[in-house]
Design a protein around this motif. Structure first.
Motif, PDB file in Angstrom:
ATOM      1  N   PHE A 204       0.841  -1.205   0.000  1.00  0.00           N
ATOM      2  CA  PHE A 204       0.000   0.000   0.000  1.00  0.00           C
ATOM      3  C   PHE A 204       0.878   1.257   0.000  1.00  0.00           C
ATOM      4  N   ASP A 205       1.851   1.297   0.917  1.00  0.00           N
ATOM      5  CA  ASP A 205       2.660   2.512   1.081  1.00  0.00           C
ATOM      6  C   ASP A 205       3.545   2.795  -0.134  1.00  0.00           C
TER       7      ASP A 205
ATOM      8  N   PRO B 177       2.271   7.587   5.816  1.00  0.00           N
ATOM      9  CA  PRO B 177       1.969   6.288   5.202  1.00  0.00           C
ATOM     10  C   PRO B 177       0.774   6.385   4.266  1.00  0.00           C
TER      11      PRO B 177
ATOM     12  N   GLY C  30      -1.174   4.043   2.920  1.00  0.00           N
ATOM     13  CA  GLY C  30      -2.277   3.073   2.998  1.00  0.00           C
ATOM     14  C   GLY C  30      -3.633   3.719   3.251  1.00  0.00           C
TER      15      GLY C  30
ATOM     16  N   ASP D 269      -6.971   3.937   0.671  1.00  0.00           N
ATOM     17  CA  ASP D 269      -8.288   3.516   1.158  1.00  0.00           C
ATOM     18  C   ASP D 269      -9.320   4.630   0.911  1.00  0.00           C
TER      19      ASP D 269
ATOM     20  N   GLY E  40      -3.428  -5.889  12.814  1.00  0.00           N
ATOM     21  CA  GLY E  40      -2.359  -5.130  12.165  1.00  0.00           C
ATOM     22  C   GLY E  40      -2.935  -3.938  11.436  1.00  0.00           C
TER      23      GLY E  40
ATOM     24  N   VAL F 246      -3.160  -2.750   8.492  1.00  0.00           N
ATOM     25  CA  VAL F 246      -3.932  -2.833   7.252  1.00  0.00           C
ATOM     26  C   VAL F 246      -5.371  -3.322   7.507  1.00  0.00           C
TER      27      VAL F 246
ATOM     28  N   ALA G 254      -7.320  -1.928   9.239  1.00  0.00           N
ATOM     29  CA  ALA G 254      -8.144  -0.713   9.297  1.00  0.00           C
ATOM     30  C   ALA G 254      -8.766  -0.428   7.929  1.00  0.00           C
TER      31      ALA G 254
ATOM     32  N   THR H  87      -4.028  -0.492  14.243  1.00  0.00           N
ATOM     33  CA  THR H  87      -2.657   0.010  14.058  1.00  0.00           C
ATOM     34  C   THR H  87      -1.916  -0.120  15.395  1.00  0.00           C
TER      35      THR H  87
HETATM   36  O1  KG4 Z   1       0.405  -2.276  12.442  1.00  0.00           O
HETATM   37  P1  KG4 Z   1       0.932  -0.955  11.953  1.00  0.00           P
HETATM   38  O2  KG4 Z   1       0.449   0.294  12.594  1.00  0.00           O
HETATM   39  O3  KG4 Z   1       2.494  -0.920  12.066  1.00  0.00           O
HETATM   40  C1  KG4 Z   1       3.301  -2.016  11.791  1.00  0.00           C
HETATM   41  O4  KG4 Z   1       3.493  -2.856  12.709  1.00  0.00           O
HETATM   42  O5  KG4 Z   1       3.713  -2.090  10.624  1.00  0.00           O
HETATM   43  O6  KG4 Z   1       0.659  -0.916  10.393  1.00  0.00           O
HETATM   44  C2  KG4 Z   1       0.987   0.202   9.618  1.00  0.00           C
HETATM   45  C3  KG4 Z   1       0.593  -0.079   8.165  1.00  0.00           C
HETATM   46  C4  KG4 Z   1       1.082   0.977   7.191  1.00  0.00           C
HETATM   47  O7  KG4 Z   1       1.658   0.318   6.084  1.00  0.00           O
HETATM   48  C5  KG4 Z   1      -0.198   1.716   6.793  1.00  0.00           C
HETATM   49  O8  KG4 Z   1      -0.166   2.255   5.504  1.00  0.00           O
HETATM   50  C6  KG4 Z   1      -1.202   0.597   6.871  1.00  0.00           C
HETATM   51  O9  KG4 Z   1      -0.844  -0.117   8.038  1.00  0.00           O
HETATM   52  N1  KG4 Z   1      -2.580   1.106   6.986  1.00  0.00           N
HETATM   53  C7  KG4 Z   1      -3.508   0.948   6.018  1.00  0.00           C
HETATM   54  C8  KG4 Z   1      -4.686   1.597   6.492  1.00  0.00           C
HETATM   55  N2  KG4 Z   1      -4.423   2.125   7.728  1.00  0.00           N
HETATM   56  C9  KG4 Z   1      -3.134   1.801   8.021  1.00  0.00           C
HETATM   57  N3  KG4 Z   1      -3.445   0.343   4.824  1.00  0.00           N
HETATM   58  C10 KG4 Z   1      -4.562   0.339   4.070  1.00  0.00           C
HETATM   59  N4  KG4 Z   1      -5.711   0.948   4.434  1.00  0.00           N
HETATM   60  C11 KG4 Z   1      -5.832   1.574   5.623  1.00  0.00           C
HETATM   61  N5  KG4 Z   1      -6.982   2.164   5.975  1.00  0.00           N
END
Ligand code: KG4
Ligand code: ZN
Length: 340
Positions: free
Chosen positions: A172-173, A184, A186, A190, A276, A278, A280, A308
């Motif tokens: 995503f990123d 980020p 992602g 979305d 995790g 994603v 979200a 997250t």
């Molecule tokens: O779990 P997290 O906060 O940190 C890690 O342990 O990596 O995950 C962060 C990731 C980032 O890549 C961010 O872009 C993604 O979660 N993310 C999303 C969304 N919200 C956060 N990706 C897609 N759609 C979202 N709504």
């Protein structure tokens, strides 16, 4: 006589969020996260800057968590912290603080695996949220990990599939970065995807055998596609942002769904919990809920604030380890890589 409640202070500092939470048994009294905006302009997390920001944030974040929970330091039963996986410099700030605090208060210290925490976040007691029953399948989808895990007990977990290259959050990123979106990306993909046509630009899914994933090919495919289209029309991205984002998100969701379906087929387990950052993603949430009806699954999607990185999930693992008297001594070390 009523049993004395357990109060856990949990600290999470594995990446770029400084977080602290207070739990009373399996309930969250406070869950504070200080996000670090400093990384946005670099298009990714800068480890040196992350450690420095953790050092600035950790004392106030813990202070606020205690105040908001209405709990005094002296009431704490234990201090839990993220041992890994994560960025070493970031982990060290949280672990050093946790060790000192546990020692000063003379309470047990509990080291927590961040990936286990993303899974056990489903066991935080929250109104309106069911907890999965063992055994269940957990799919952890974050910026650092993409795994399918068979969970047979709180601490018996088997990774049955994982990414062979990029994590899904990175897909995503990195796609967002190609589109010129800030880090980020992602959540932005979305957001724009919600008004786009998911079938506007068909991307091909990688062919990876079994339950493993690969996302690096998709990123390259998107890069070449955008380069080619931008050569033809310099405004291509701006004119088609919603459709591009919807198409990328649709492809990623299809990749994830194919593997979950296969995991259900192979294990016979029909309870699926996601965790995790994603998780979200609104598209993933919607698709899973639809699959529930379509395939007779039961799906578990955590409360938004537990998707997250957060400390409440570290606290729930801390609580279950506390019940088992699984404590660590002060010589416990942080680990950038750590198995489930
Ligand atoms: O779990 P997290 O906060 O940190 C890690 O342990 O990596 O995950 C962060 C990731 C980032 O890549 C961010 O872009 C993604 O979660 N993310 C999303 C969304 N919200 C956060 N990706 C897609 N759609 C979202 N709504
Ligand atoms: Zn995480």
């Amino acid at each position: 006589m009523q049993e004395k409640p357990t109060y856990i202070l949990a600290i999470e500092s594995s990446c770029d969020d400084t977080a602290a939470a207070i739990l009373k048994n399996n309930k969250v009294l406070s869950n504070i996260v200080a996000r670090q905006a400093v990384h946005e302009e670099y298009g990714g997390v800068v480890p040196e800057l992350a450690s420095r920001a953790h050092q600035q944030n950790i004392v106030p974040v813990i202070d606020v968590a205690l105040k908001k929970a209405g709990v005094n330091r002296e009431e704490l039963s234990a201090v839990a912290f993220t041992q890994g996986p994560g960025l070493m410099g970031s982990l060290l700030v949280g672990s050093s603080f946790a060790k000192s605090m546990a020692m000063a208060l003379d309470v047990p210290l509990i080291a927590v695996n961040h990936m286990q925490a993303h899974i056990l976040a489903h066991f935080i007691e929250e109104e309106g949220f069911d907890m999965p029953e063992f055994p269940f399948l957990a799919m952890t989808i974050s910026g650092g990990h993409t795994q399918i895990v068979k969970v047979t007990d709180y601490f018996t977990m088997e990774v049955i599939g994982e990414t062979t290259d990029d994590a899904v959050g990175e897909a995503f990123d990195k796609s967002a970065k190609i589109l010129g979106l800030p880090y980020p990306g992602g959540p932005l993909i979305d957001k724009y995807a919600q008004e786009g046509n998911p079938k506007a630009f068909p991307f091909t899914k990688p062919k990876v055998p079994g339950l493993n994933f690969s996302f690096s090919g998709l990123k390259t495919q998107i890069l070449y596609f955008i380069q080619k289209k931008t050569e033809e029309n310099p405004n291509f991205v701006a004119e088609n942002l919603h459709d591009i984002c919807a198409s990328i998100q649709y492809t990623i969701i299809n990749i994830l769904m194919d593997k979950i379906k296969l995991a259900v087929k192979e294990t016979g387990i029909k309870q699926i919990a996601i965790g995790g950052g994603v998780s979200a993603n609104s598209g993933i949430r919607k698709t899973l809920k639809e699959a529930e009806k379509k395939y007779g699954w039961k799906t578990f999607i955590p409360k938004f604030e537990y998707t997250t990185d957060n400390a409440a999930m570290i606290g729930i693992v801390g609580y279950h380890k506390f019940l088992k008297h699984e404590f660590n001594d002060a010589s416990v070390v942080s680990k950038a890589r750590i198995e489930l």
